[in-house]
Design a protein around this motif. Structure first.
Motif, PDB file in Angstrom:
ATOM      1  N   GLY A 214       0.845  -1.194   0.000  1.00 15.56           N
ATOM      2  CA  GLY A 214       0.000   0.000   0.000  1.00 15.56           C
ATOM      3  C   GLY A 214       0.872   1.233   0.000  1.00 15.56           C
ATOM      4  O   GLY A 214       1.870   1.310  -0.724  1.00 15.56           O
ATOM      5  N   ARG A 215       0.525   2.226   0.820  1.00 19.92           N
ATOM      6  CA  ARG A 215       1.328   3.454   0.933  1.00 19.92           C
ATOM      7  C   ARG A 215       1.087   4.077   2.300  1.00 19.92           C
ATOM      8  O   ARG A 215      -0.055   4.370   2.663  1.00 19.92           O
ATOM      9  CB  ARG A 215       0.994   4.447  -0.175  1.00 19.92           C
ATOM     10  N   THR A 216       2.184   4.290   3.047  1.00 21.16           N
ATOM     11  CA  THR A 216       2.098   4.975   4.332  1.00 21.16           C
ATOM     12  C   THR A 216       3.073   6.148   4.402  1.00 21.16           C
ATOM     13  O   THR A 216       3.206   6.784   5.440  1.00 21.16           O
ATOM     14  CB  THR A 216       2.406   4.005   5.495  1.00 21.16           C
ATOM     15  N   ASP A 217       3.741   6.427   3.296  1.00 20.14           N
ATOM     16  CA  ASP A 217       4.742   7.494   3.242  1.00 20.14           C
ATOM     17  C   ASP A 217       4.704   8.126   1.860  1.00 20.14           C
ATOM     18  O   ASP A 217       4.779   7.420   0.848  1.00 20.14           O
ATOM     19  CB  ASP A 217       6.131   6.915   3.533  1.00 20.14           C
ATOM     20  N   ALA A 218       4.604   9.443   1.810  1.00 23.41           N
ATOM     21  CA  ALA A 218       4.501  10.143   0.529  1.00 23.41           C
ATOM     22  C   ALA A 218       5.832  10.227  -0.212  1.00 23.41           C
ATOM     23  O   ALA A 218       5.863  10.537  -1.405  1.00 23.41           O
ATOM     24  CB  ALA A 218       3.947  11.555   0.748  1.00 23.41           C
ATOM     25  N   GLU A 219       6.954   9.942   0.469  1.00 15.00           N
ATOM     26  CA  GLU A 219       8.278  10.108  -0.125  1.00 15.00           C
ATOM     27  C   GLU A 219       8.801   8.847  -0.805  1.00 15.00           C
ATOM     28  O   GLU A 219       9.668   8.927  -1.677  1.00 15.00           O
ATOM     29  CB  GLU A 219       9.283  10.558   0.956  1.00 15.00           C
TER      30      GLU A 219
ATOM     31  N   ASN B 144      -2.657   9.624  -0.587  1.00 15.82           N
ATOM     32  CA  ASN B 144      -3.227   8.719   0.407  1.00 15.82           C
ATOM     33  C   ASN B 144      -2.106   7.951   1.109  1.00 15.82           C
ATOM     34  O   ASN B 144      -1.521   7.027   0.542  1.00 15.82           O
ATOM     35  CB  ASN B 144      -4.203   7.744  -0.263  1.00 15.82           C
ATOM     36  N   THR B 145      -1.814   8.317   2.341  1.00 11.64           N
ATOM     37  CA  THR B 145      -0.764   7.628   3.102  1.00 11.64           C
ATOM     38  C   THR B 145      -1.351   6.805   4.250  1.00 11.64           C
ATOM     39  O   THR B 145      -0.687   6.527   5.237  1.00 11.64           O
ATOM     40  CB  THR B 145       0.259   8.650   3.653  1.00 11.64           C
ATOM     41  N   ALA B 146      -2.600   6.445   4.105  1.00  7.23           N
ATOM     42  CA  ALA B 146      -3.252   5.552   5.077  1.00  7.23           C
ATOM     43  C   ALA B 146      -3.778   4.317   4.355  1.00  7.23           C
ATOM     44  O   ALA B 146      -4.886   3.850   4.591  1.00  7.23           O
ATOM     45  CB  ALA B 146      -4.383   6.278   5.798  1.00  7.23           C
ATOM     46  N   CYS B 147      -2.957   3.806   3.443  1.00 10.91           N
ATOM     47  CA  CYS B 147      -3.359   2.698   2.560  1.00 10.91           C
ATOM     48  C   CYS B 147      -2.549   1.455   2.887  1.00 10.91           C
ATOM     49  O   CYS B 147      -1.317   1.454   2.776  1.00 10.91           O
ATOM     50  CB  CYS B 147      -3.135   3.112   1.102  1.00 10.91           C
ATOM     51  N   SER B 148      -3.225   0.416   3.306  1.00 12.45           N
ATOM     52  CA  SER B 148      -2.548  -0.829   3.662  1.00 12.45           C
ATOM     53  C   SER B 148      -3.469  -2.011   3.398  1.00 12.45           C
ATOM     54  O   SER B 148      -4.618  -2.017   3.853  1.00 12.45           O
ATOM     55  CB  SER B 148      -2.142  -0.808   5.141  1.00 12.45           C
ATOM     56  N   GLN B 149      -2.976  -2.990   2.662  1.00 12.86           N
ATOM     57  CA  GLN B 149      -3.789  -4.163   2.329  1.00 12.86           C
ATOM     58  C   GLN B 149      -3.761  -5.174   3.468  1.00 12.86           C
ATOM     59  O   GLN B 149      -2.691  -5.631   3.893  1.00 12.86           O
ATOM     60  CB  GLN B 149      -3.278  -4.818   1.046  1.00 12.86           C
ATOM     61  N   ALA B 150      -4.938  -5.523   3.973  1.00 12.91           N
ATOM     62  CA  ALA B 150      -5.039  -6.521   5.037  1.00 12.91           C
ATOM     63  C   ALA B 150      -4.565  -7.878   4.520  1.00 12.91           C
ATOM     64  O   ALA B 150      -4.865  -8.261   3.389  1.00 12.91           O
ATOM     65  CB  ALA B 150      -6.480  -6.619   5.532  1.00 12.91           C
TER      66      ALA B 150
END
Length: 351
Positions: A45-50, A63-69
């Motif tokens: 997913g994405r938790t960091d914009a860099e 979107n930095t609150a994206c994580s696949q369960a």
């Protein structure tokens, strides 16, 4: 773009973090070749914009609150217990947790240098009135058909691939499978020795077993069926993955095809292994070791005593002083021998 790679040394293992862009392939490997991979954490997913932002418009990074369960479970199932592992970082493998966002795969794993846990069965509930019954009234022991769904998956996720594992039963109390019954946790696991490799392949695909040069496959255990509801489930209807008590022991079938070979490919199908549970989508799980030995084709060549063939052998991993063998042997315990005489690492072996 190449994968972003960082590594930190720990006391008894290498702690490795890999970050990969979408559609790249994870190639996790134990650089020492003396242990096995143990996945600790995983994110798709994405938790960091860099991270992995080069050439991407801002809206794909916002979107930095994206994580696949379940991403870490996919990684553990594919990589734990293996010396090396390849897995593609894509929506097709992990699913799409945030449409329109450019995602990456982040993995933290260690290279363990000793044996590891492999959970086989797990129960949280009660199936026996005699277990954990001390001081309990009869009504708390009466229901012996009580089992918490998903307990095995929790055990595998938290313990597989580790040398030690501690669990608090509170992790199973998300719901109560039998109110008023005094429950217990029961597990059946094996301790896999170092250098035991684990291959998992879904039905109607190919399973690839391989060893390093001058080593041969020795199959220890193989199961065809389904033991959980989280493995090989992509695009499968619930009805095909619900039966998690489907198991056929196929060790002899796989061993007959692969033992004594340097590499081996098997088609995973009912035609090869039979159908232990009709209507269920199955997978093959194989545990094997890579032993020092003579690859099958060279052993046959040696037994024929074809004396006109000269082979230039690679440098073996250990010193050769004092190693001897019969005239037909090319390898003995991963040492090169020739005509019963000593052979040094740079020698040619003549059969």
């Amino acid at each position: 773009m190449s994968p972003i790679f960082t590594q930190a040394r720990t006391m008894d293992s290498d702690l490795v973090v890999l970050i990969l862009i979408p559609s790249a392939s994870l190639s996790a490997a134990n650089r020492s070749k003396s242990g096995v991979i143990s996945v600790q954490e995983g994110l798709y997913g994405r938790t960091d914009a860099e991270i992995c932002k080069e050439g991407r418009p801002p809206q794909q990074l916002a979107n930095t609150a994206c994580s696949q369960a379940g991403a870490v479970d996919v990684l553990k199932s594919s990589c734990n217990g293996r010396n090396r592992c390849n897995i593609r970082a894509s929506n097709g493998v992990f699913g799409d947790p945030c449409f329109g966002t450019y995602k990456y795969l982040k993995v933290l794993y260690t290279c363990e240098k000793s044996g590891m846990i492999s959970v086989q069965e797990g129960l949280y509930g009660r199936t026996d009135p005699e277990i954990c019954n001390e001081g309990r009234p009869p009504q708390q022991l009466a229901n012996t058909e009580c089992s918490q769904e998903g307990a095995l998956d929790v055990l595998k996720s938290r313990c597989n691939g580790k040398k030690t594992c501690e669990l608090n039963v509170d992790v199973f109390r998300t719901s109560d499978p039998c109110v008023g019954i005094f429950k217990y946790l029961e597990t059946n696991f094996t301790c896999l020795p170092p250098n035991t490799f684990h291959v998992l392949a879904c039905e109607d695909s190919l399973a690839h077993l391989s060893c390093d040069e001058w080593k041969v496959i020795s199959v220890r255990k193989a199961i065809y069926g389904r033991l959980d509801q989280t493995t090989c489930i992509f695009e499968r209807p619930p009805s095909q993955v619900q039966n998690d008590e489907c198991k056929s022991k196929v060790t002899s079938v796989v061993a007959n095809s692969c033992n004594g070979k340097n590499s081996c490919t098997i088609r995973v199908s009912n035609g090869a292994f039979g159908d232990p549970c009709g209507g269920t989508y199955k997978y093959l799980k194989v545990f094997y070791k890579c032993n020092c030995g003579v690859p099958e084709r060279l052993l046959l060549l040696g037994l024929a005593r074809v004396r006109s063939v000269a082979l230039v052998l690679p440098r073996p991993p250990l010193p050769l002083e004092g190693v001897r063998g019969p005239p037909w042997a090319l390898l003995l315990g991963c040492h090169v021998v020739s005509s019963g005489a000593l052979a040094r690492p740079t020698d040619k072996a003549t059969v």
